[in-house]
Design a protein around this motif. Structure first.
Motif, PDB file in Angstrom:
ATOM      1  N   LEU A  21     -28.440 -27.931 140.412  1.00  0.00           N
ATOM      2  CA  LEU A  21     -27.250 -28.678 140.802  1.00  0.00           C
ATOM      3  C   LEU A  21     -27.621 -29.649 141.915  1.00  0.00           C
ATOM      4  CD1 LEU A  21     -24.147 -28.822 140.207  1.00  0.00           C
ATOM      5  CD2 LEU A  21     -23.840 -27.384 142.233  1.00  0.00           C
ATOM      6  N   PHE A  22     -27.279 -30.914 141.733  1.00  0.00           N
ATOM      7  CA  PHE A  22     -27.624 -31.955 142.693  1.00  0.00           C
ATOM      8  C   PHE A  22     -26.370 -32.703 143.121  1.00  0.00           C
ATOM      9  CE2 PHE A  22     -31.104 -31.320 139.718  1.00  0.00           C
ATOM     10  CZ  PHE A  22     -32.132 -30.974 140.585  1.00  0.00           C
ATOM     11  N   GLU A  23     -26.393 -33.188 144.357  1.00  0.00           N
ATOM     12  CA  GLU A  23     -25.244 -33.925 144.893  1.00  0.00           C
ATOM     13  C   GLU A  23     -25.748 -35.028 145.818  1.00  0.00           C
ATOM     14  OE1 GLU A  23     -21.122 -33.140 147.464  1.00  0.00           O
ATOM     15  OE2 GLU A  23     -22.338 -31.457 146.739  1.00  0.00           O
ATOM     16  N   VAL A  24     -25.200 -36.231 145.645  1.00  0.00           N
ATOM     17  CA  VAL A  24     -25.520 -37.341 146.547  1.00  0.00           C
ATOM     18  C   VAL A  24     -24.205 -37.967 147.021  1.00  0.00           C
ATOM     19  CG1 VAL A  24     -27.806 -37.890 145.635  1.00  0.00           C
ATOM     20  CG2 VAL A  24     -25.783 -38.910 144.564  1.00  0.00           C
ATOM     21  N   PRO A  25     -24.115 -38.333 148.295  1.00  0.00           N
ATOM     22  CA  PRO A  25     -22.862 -38.884 148.819  1.00  0.00           C
ATOM     23  C   PRO A  25     -22.546 -40.246 148.222  1.00  0.00           C
ATOM     24  CG  PRO A  25     -24.632 -39.087 150.425  1.00  0.00           C
ATOM     25  CD  PRO A  25     -25.174 -38.247 149.313  1.00  0.00           C
ATOM     26  N   ILE A  26     -21.281 -40.630 148.331  1.00  0.00           N
ATOM     27  CA  ILE A  26     -20.866 -41.945 147.831  1.00  0.00           C
ATOM     28  C   ILE A  26     -21.605 -43.036 148.604  1.00  0.00           C
ATOM     29  CG2 ILE A  26     -18.586 -41.155 147.079  1.00  0.00           C
ATOM     30  CD1 ILE A  26     -17.429 -42.397 149.637  1.00  0.00           C
ATOM     31  N   PRO A  27     -21.833 -44.195 147.979  1.00  0.00           N
ATOM     32  CA  PRO A  27     -22.562 -45.270 148.653  1.00  0.00           C
ATOM     33  C   PRO A  27     -21.757 -45.879 149.796  1.00  0.00           C
ATOM     34  CG  PRO A  27     -21.719 -46.030 146.545  1.00  0.00           C
ATOM     35  CD  PRO A  27     -21.465 -44.553 146.600  1.00  0.00           C
ATOM     36  N   ALA A  28     -22.455 -46.647 150.633  1.00  0.00           N
ATOM     37  CA  ALA A  28     -21.839 -47.198 151.845  1.00  0.00           C
ATOM     38  C   ALA A  28     -20.636 -48.079 151.538  1.00  0.00           C
ATOM     39  CB  ALA A  28     -22.883 -47.986 152.636  1.00  0.00           C
ATOM     40  N   ASP A  29     -20.692 -48.872 150.451  1.00  0.00           N
ATOM     41  CA  ASP A  29     -19.567 -49.775 150.190  1.00  0.00           C
ATOM     42  C   ASP A  29     -18.294 -49.012 149.840  1.00  0.00           C
ATOM     43  OD1 ASP A  29     -20.448 -48.946 147.694  1.00  0.00           O
ATOM     44  OD2 ASP A  29     -20.660 -50.963 146.859  1.00  0.00           O
ATOM     45  N   MET A  30     -18.409 -47.910 149.096  1.00  0.00           N
ATOM     46  CA  MET A  30     -17.228 -47.091 148.810  1.00  0.00           C
ATOM     47  C   MET A  30     -16.716 -46.410 150.070  1.00  0.00           C
ATOM     48  SD  MET A  30     -17.636 -45.238 145.072  1.00  0.00           S
ATOM     49  CE  MET A  30     -16.185 -44.204 145.346  1.00  0.00           C
ATOM     50  N   SER A  31     -17.640 -45.912 150.884  1.00  0.00           N
ATOM     51  CA  SER A  31     -17.260 -45.257 152.138  1.00  0.00           C
ATOM     52  C   SER A  31     -16.517 -46.219 153.060  1.00  0.00           C
ATOM     53  CB  SER A  31     -18.509 -44.708 152.831  1.00  0.00           C
ATOM     54  OG  SER A  31     -18.178 -44.067 154.032  1.00  0.00           O
ATOM     55  N   GLN A  32     -16.999 -47.458 153.125  1.00  0.00           N
ATOM     56  CA  GLN A  32     -16.339 -48.477 153.955  1.00  0.00           C
ATOM     57  C   GLN A  32     -14.931 -48.781 153.466  1.00  0.00           C
ATOM     58  OE1 GLN A  32     -19.163 -51.667 153.694  1.00  0.00           O
ATOM     59  NE2 GLN A  32     -20.659 -50.644 155.035  1.00  0.00           N
ATOM     60  N   GLN A  33     -14.755 -48.812 152.148  1.00  0.00           N
ATOM     61  CA  GLN A  33     -13.425 -49.068 151.593  1.00  0.00           C
ATOM     62  C   GLN A  33     -12.464 -47.919 151.888  1.00  0.00           C
ATOM     63  OE1 GLN A  33     -12.514 -52.069 150.470  1.00  0.00           O
ATOM     64  NE2 GLN A  33     -14.628 -52.569 151.077  1.00  0.00           N
ATOM     65  N   LEU A  34     -12.962 -46.701 151.856  1.00  0.00           N
ATOM     66  CA  LEU A  34     -12.108 -45.557 152.209  1.00  0.00           C
ATOM     67  C   LEU A  34     -11.702 -45.622 153.688  1.00  0.00           C
ATOM     68  CD1 LEU A  34     -13.897 -42.653 150.303  1.00  0.00           C
ATOM     69  CD2 LEU A  34     -11.632 -43.589 149.806  1.00  0.00           C
ATOM     70  N   THR A  35     -12.629 -45.995 154.535  1.00  0.00           N
ATOM     71  CA  THR A  35     -12.320 -46.144 155.952  1.00  0.00           C
ATOM     72  C   THR A  35     -11.242 -47.212 156.151  1.00  0.00           C
ATOM     73  OG1 THR A  35     -14.539 -45.481 156.610  1.00  0.00           O
ATOM     74  CG2 THR A  35     -13.258 -46.713 158.230  1.00  0.00           C
ATOM     75  N   PHE A  36     -11.367 -48.304 155.431  1.00  0.00           N
ATOM     76  CA  PHE A  36     -10.376 -49.377 155.488  1.00  0.00           C
ATOM     77  C   PHE A  36      -9.002 -48.891 155.017  1.00  0.00           C
ATOM     78  CE2 PHE A  36      -8.145 -52.624 152.930  1.00  0.00           C
ATOM     79  CZ  PHE A  36      -7.772 -53.500 153.939  1.00  0.00           C
ATOM     80  N   LEU A  37      -8.967 -48.158 153.899  1.00  0.00           N
ATOM     81  CA  LEU A  37      -7.687 -47.673 153.354  1.00  0.00           C
ATOM     82  C   LEU A  37      -7.031 -46.668 154.296  1.00  0.00           C
ATOM     83  CD1 LEU A  37      -8.688 -47.254 149.603  1.00  0.00           C
ATOM     84  CD2 LEU A  37      -7.170 -48.995 150.564  1.00  0.00           C
ATOM     85  N   ARG A  38      -7.818 -45.851 154.940  1.00  0.00           N
ATOM     86  CA  ARG A  38      -7.255 -44.865 155.877  1.00  0.00           C
ATOM     87  C   ARG A  38      -6.658 -45.526 157.111  1.00  0.00           C
ATOM     88  NH1 ARG A  38     -12.694 -41.711 154.822  1.00  0.00           N
ATOM     89  NH2 ARG A  38     -12.050 -40.337 153.108  1.00  0.00           N
ATOM     90  N   SER A  39      -7.105 -46.739 157.402  1.00  0.00           N
ATOM     91  CA  SER A  39      -6.599 -47.446 158.595  1.00  0.00           C
ATOM     92  C   SER A  39      -5.312 -48.197 158.332  1.00  0.00           C
ATOM     93  CB  SER A  39      -7.670 -48.443 159.093  1.00  0.00           C
ATOM     94  OG  SER A  39      -7.811 -49.517 158.174  1.00  0.00           O
ATOM     95  N   GLN A  40      -4.905 -48.291 157.073  1.00  0.00           N
ATOM     96  CA  GLN A  40      -3.715 -49.071 156.732  1.00  0.00           C
ATOM     97  C   GLN A  40      -2.421 -48.305 157.067  1.00  0.00           C
ATOM     98  OE1 GLN A  40      -4.145 -52.446 155.468  1.00  0.00           O
ATOM     99  NE2 GLN A  40      -6.058 -51.716 156.401  1.00  0.00           N
TER     100      GLN A  40
END
Length: 304
Positions: free
Chosen positions: A285-304
């Motif tokens: 079982l392998f797991e890799v975090p979401i890429p930086a551009d998706m992470s940045q968009q989530l940060t932006f959405l949480r700030s709205q």
């Protein structure tokens, strides 16, 4: 050579032959079918036809697919993130924007070009164009992909995909606020009759498709979801989420026409991949975090 035969149904009467055949097999493009017609690899009732031929009920269609031309695929020193590797398999974290294997318009710069530089012992089952490739993710989807280094591993991994024993979990940002926490989309997918470059939910000439989703967060106009594939159809998550009214953010093919988030391509990431090792039988079982551009968009959405 690969042989196919069909009898035209009453429902298909009057349709162009190139349209009928691309519905039978969604991986065939209309251009490919037309080339086969031009070279008389497709016959109706034993005779070659023009590509604008309109079929009639009970026409008998035969297709003889010629052996593919062996195109040279050049090994290229392209950096790739190898998550796991042994003598049988490689697991890589494919970046958004990278095509998996060479195709018209993408002869170089693909994951296969990079893999051929990285190692010389890939499975030969899919030929020189797709060595070792047992499944794909779209060009603008990032995340985990398993690759076979020999034919035994290839056959094992393909069988696991067919038996639905692999684990494939994605993260996605979608338009709209989903009002419930969990859901299952059980809707067959086939080629879109009006746009051959797209897939769609349809009962006609389709294959079963099942996606399970969980809502992780909701925002003003978007939702962050986890999707687990039970099947693996072309564009499955993108088509299914659009079907229930929540298309992926940034998706140029299935999303809204307007630009939604500042992301280059659909906000979709193959985060978790699990399978049984073809030699040892160990569950991996392998797991890799979401890429930086998706992470940045989530940060932006949480700030709205």
């Amino acid at each position: 050579m690969e042989q196919h035969e069909w009898n035209v149904t009453a429902e298909e009467h009057g349709e162009r032959i190139d349209k009928v055949l691309t519905v039978y097999e969604t991986e065939w493009s209309r251009t490919q079918v037309q080339q086969w017609i031009n070279h008389e690899h497709i016959k109706v009732n034993g005779k070659p036809v023009k590509r604008n031929y309109k079929v009639s009920t009970n026409d008998h269609i035969t297709l003889t697919i010629p052996e593919p031309e062996e195109l040279e695929v050049v090994a290229e020193n392209i950096p790739i993130e190898v998550v796991y590797e042994d003598e049988d398999v490689i697991v890589v974290n494919k970046p958004r924007g990278m095509v998996v294997h060479p195709a018209p318009g993408h002869r170089s710069g693909t994951l296969v070009n990079a893999l051929m530089y990285h190692c010389q012992d890939l499975s030969g089952i899919n030929g020189v164009i797709r060595p070792g490739i047992v499944h794909r993710i779209d060009k603008d989807t990032s995340g985990l992909l398993m690759v076979a280094k020999n034919d035994h591993a290839h056959e094992s991994l393909v069988n696991q995909l067919k038996k639905k024993t692999t684990k494939r979990i994605y993260k996605a940002i979608v338009h709209g606020v989903i009002p419930h926490h969990h859901g299952t989309i059980d809707a067959p997918i086939g080629r879109d009759y009006t746009d051959r470059q797209k897939m769609t939910v349809t009962e006609k000439n389709s294959k079963d498709a099942v996606t399970h989703f969980t809502v992780l967060e909701t925002f003003k106009n978007f939702s962050y979801v986890q999707c687990e594939l039970e099947t693996g159809r072309t564009h499955q998550i993108r088509v299914h989420m659009k079907y229930i009214g929540y298309p992926l953010a940034g998706d140029p093919k299935y999303g809204p026409k307007r630009k939604s988030l500042q992301i280059n391509g659909q906000a979709l990431h193959a985060e978790i991949l699990g399978f049984t090792h073809p030699r040892t039988g160990e569950d991996l079982l392998f797991e890799v975090p979401i890429p930086a551009d998706m992470s940045q968009q989530l940060t932006f959405l949480r700030s709205q």
